[in-house]
Write an enzyme that holds these catalytic residues in place. Structure first.
Site, mmCIF file in Angstrom:
data_model
loop_
_atom_site.group_PDB
_atom_site.id
_atom_site.type_symbol
_atom_site.label_atom_id
_atom_site.label_comp_id
_atom_site.label_asym_id
_atom_site.label_seq_id
_atom_site.Cartn_x
_atom_site.Cartn_y
_atom_site.Cartn_z
ATOM 1 N N GLU A 1 -17.242 18.746 4.520
ATOM 2 C CA GLU A 1 -16.015 18.708 3.722
ATOM 3 C C GLU A 1 -16.079 17.502 2.797
ATOM 4 O O GLU A 1 -16.564 16.448 3.186
ATOM 5 C CB GLU A 1 -14.786 18.564 4.633
ATOM 6 C CG GLU A 1 -14.643 19.653 5.674
ATOM 7 C CD GLU A 1 -14.267 20.999 5.084
ATOM 8 O OE1 GLU A 1 -13.971 21.069 3.873
ATOM 9 O OE2 GLU A 1 -14.295 21.985 5.830
ATOM 10 N N ALA B 1 -13.709 10.959 -2.328
ATOM 11 C CA ALA B 1 -14.864 11.772 -2.728
ATOM 12 C C ALA B 1 -16.174 11.024 -2.479
ATOM 13 O O ALA B 1 -16.227 9.785 -2.542
ATOM 14 C CB ALA B 1 -14.751 12.137 -4.200
ATOM 15 N N ASP B 2 -17.213 11.783 -2.215
ATOM 16 C CA ASP B 2 -18.572 11.251 -2.046
ATOM 17 C C ASP B 2 -18.673 10.215 -0.926
ATOM 18 O O ASP B 2 -19.539 9.335 -0.961
ATOM 19 C CB ASP B 2 -19.094 10.634 -3.361
ATOM 20 C CG ASP B 2 -19.165 11.664 -4.473
ATOM 21 O OD1 ASP B 2 -19.498 12.833 -4.165
ATOM 22 O OD2 ASP B 2 -18.870 11.315 -5.623
ATOM 23 N N ARG B 3 -17.753 10.289 0.033
ATOM 24 C CA ARG B 3 -17.757 9.384 1.197
ATOM 25 C C ARG B 3 -17.517 7.912 0.806
ATOM 26 O O ARG B 3 -17.821 7.016 1.587
ATOM 27 C CB ARG B 3 -19.083 9.467 1.981
ATOM 28 C CG ARG B 3 -19.470 10.872 2.443
ATOM 29 C CD ARG B 3 -18.611 11.306 3.618
ATOM 30 N NE ARG B 3 -19.126 12.490 4.280
ATOM 31 C CZ ARG B 3 -18.599 13.719 4.146
ATOM 32 N NH1 ARG B 3 -17.552 13.943 3.353
ATOM 33 N NH2 ARG B 3 -19.123 14.729 4.817
ATOM 34 N N LEU B 4 -16.985 7.701 -0.417
ATOM 35 C CA LEU B 4 -16.681 6.318 -0.815
ATOM 36 C C LEU B 4 -15.204 6.054 -0.482
ATOM 37 O O LEU B 4 -14.340 5.941 -1.350
ATOM 38 C CB LEU B 4 -16.973 6.114 -2.307
ATOM 39 C CG LEU B 4 -17.182 4.653 -2.718
ATOM 40 C CD1 LEU B 4 -18.418 4.049 -2.048
ATOM 41 C CD2 LEU B 4 -17.298 4.526 -4.235
#
Ligand SMILES: Cc1cc2nc3c(=O)[nH]c(=O)nc-3n(C[C@H](O)[C@H](O)[C@H](O)COP(=O)(O)O)c2cc1C
Length: 224
Positions: free
Chosen positions: A22, A201-204
């Site tokens: 996800e 987003a993007d695990r940031l």
């Protein structure tokens, strides 16, 4: 018709969740938006969480540990948030034994549909008899009967034996009051550390850690 090419299969018995991916698209959490006190921040976020209408919004993972550092974790229901997080249980249970020997614990609220997590760590104290009695009286009759019948965390032969214990207590009390067992009680975890986490987003992701500083709190951003 030829079969579509199938993905390589993991070895038998392995549950491979690599493809479950996800993306957390929330707009983010900014330092300027945070309450000075983490419990105020918690209350604000809890209102958002309740609005999602989850089953059951009060559930939280509670971690305790033995004095030599072996952890255990389970869900409980938070029943009150004042200057700490209050929950109720059988104090003779595994968690109760661990808290008696090592009165420190951690909570983790996993509010995944909001891409949020709240962690709290701190010392744990027993709630007063008056606080526990007030909550005990608010519990449904059946829950009180079951609490009397169950020595939480102790082994029992089978379901039938458990139901027999319950039926015996139910027959003994009838429609009368159900006396609170001595060992049934409550705890308050007063946090000295709280982390709020917002998925991005993007695990940031955004993370902020509150730690006690004098009478107030210091707040630091942590890397995700
Ligand atoms: C959603 C959920 C809520 C729970 N709430 C409580 C609770 O408020 N108090 C409690 O004693 N156990 C609660 N339980 C059961 C505990 O997870 C656990 O099985 C029990 O307290 C015994 O834990 P212990 O052997 O580690 O002491 C809950 C379980 C779930 C899944």
């Amino acid at each position: 018709m030829s079969e579509p090419p199938s993905a390589p299969r993991p070895p038998h018995g392995v549950l491979d969740l690599t493809a479950v991916r996800e993306d957390y698209q929330a707009t983010g959490l900014h330092r300027a938006d945070l309450a000075d006190d983490p419990l105020d921040q918690f209350r604000a976020w809890y209102a958002d969480w309740e609005a999602v209408d989850p089953f059951d919004p009060a559930a939280v993972a509670l971690a305790t540990a033995t004095p030599d550092g072996r952890p255990s974790v389970r869900f409980v229901l938070v029943r009150r948030v004042d200057h700490g997080f209050c929950f109720f249980t059988d104090t003779t249970s595994r968690k109760g034994e661990e808290l008696a020997a090592n009165p420190q614990a951690a909570l983790c609220f996993g509010w995944i549909p909001l891409s949020r997590q709240v962690r709290a760590v701190g010392p744990v104290e027993r709630l007063s008899d008056a606080e526990v009695d007030a909550y005990w009286e608010a519990r449904p009759h059946g829950s009180r009967v079951s609490a009397v019948a169950s020595a939480q965390s102790q082994p029992i032969a089978d379901r039938a034996a458990l139901e027999t214990r319950r039926d015996e207590v139910a027959a003994a009390v009838g429609d009368g009051p159900v006396e609170r067992p001595e060992g049934w009680g409550g705890y308050r975890l007063t946090p000295d550390e709280v982390e709020v986490w917002q998925g991005r987003a993007d695990r940031l992701h955004d993370r902020f850690l509150y730690t006690r500083a004098g009478d107030g709190w210091a707040i630091q951003r942590l890397m995700p």
